[in-house]
Structures are given as C-alpha cells and as structure tokens.
Design a protein around this motif. Sequence first.
Motif: not given
Length: 67
Positions: A14-19, A32-36, A39-43
Amino acid sequence: MAIYGTALLSLCLLAGVILGNWLGMAIGVDANVGGVGIAMLILILIAERLRKTGRIQAPTEKGILFW
C-alpha cells in the motif's frame, strides 16, 4: 504468525503504490511509477531491521516468505 507477515507485506505494498502514484504525478505521468518495486524495498528494509533488533518471530517471517 504467518498472518502478521502477510499484513506487513500488504502495508508495504500500500505504501509503495501510494509513493509510486506520487512519483508518477511528480514527473507528469498519469501512472504508478515503480510502486511494486518501492514496496519490495520497503519490505526488505523493515524486515531486515526487525530481524536485527530481534522483534520479528519465525512464523511472521514465514508469512513474508510465503508470498
């Protein structure tokens, strides 16, 4: 528990998609530019930090690895 790992994964997504949407708006693209990827980097960063501090349990980690 595995459900906590899945919850952590979904919050990161969710955070990655928003960013990713914000990044798209910032560069003038209606997408959406690079959301997934974000998200994986945040995870990865959150899971590694929790692992180093000893606050993640094995079943929670298995929930992350499940996906």
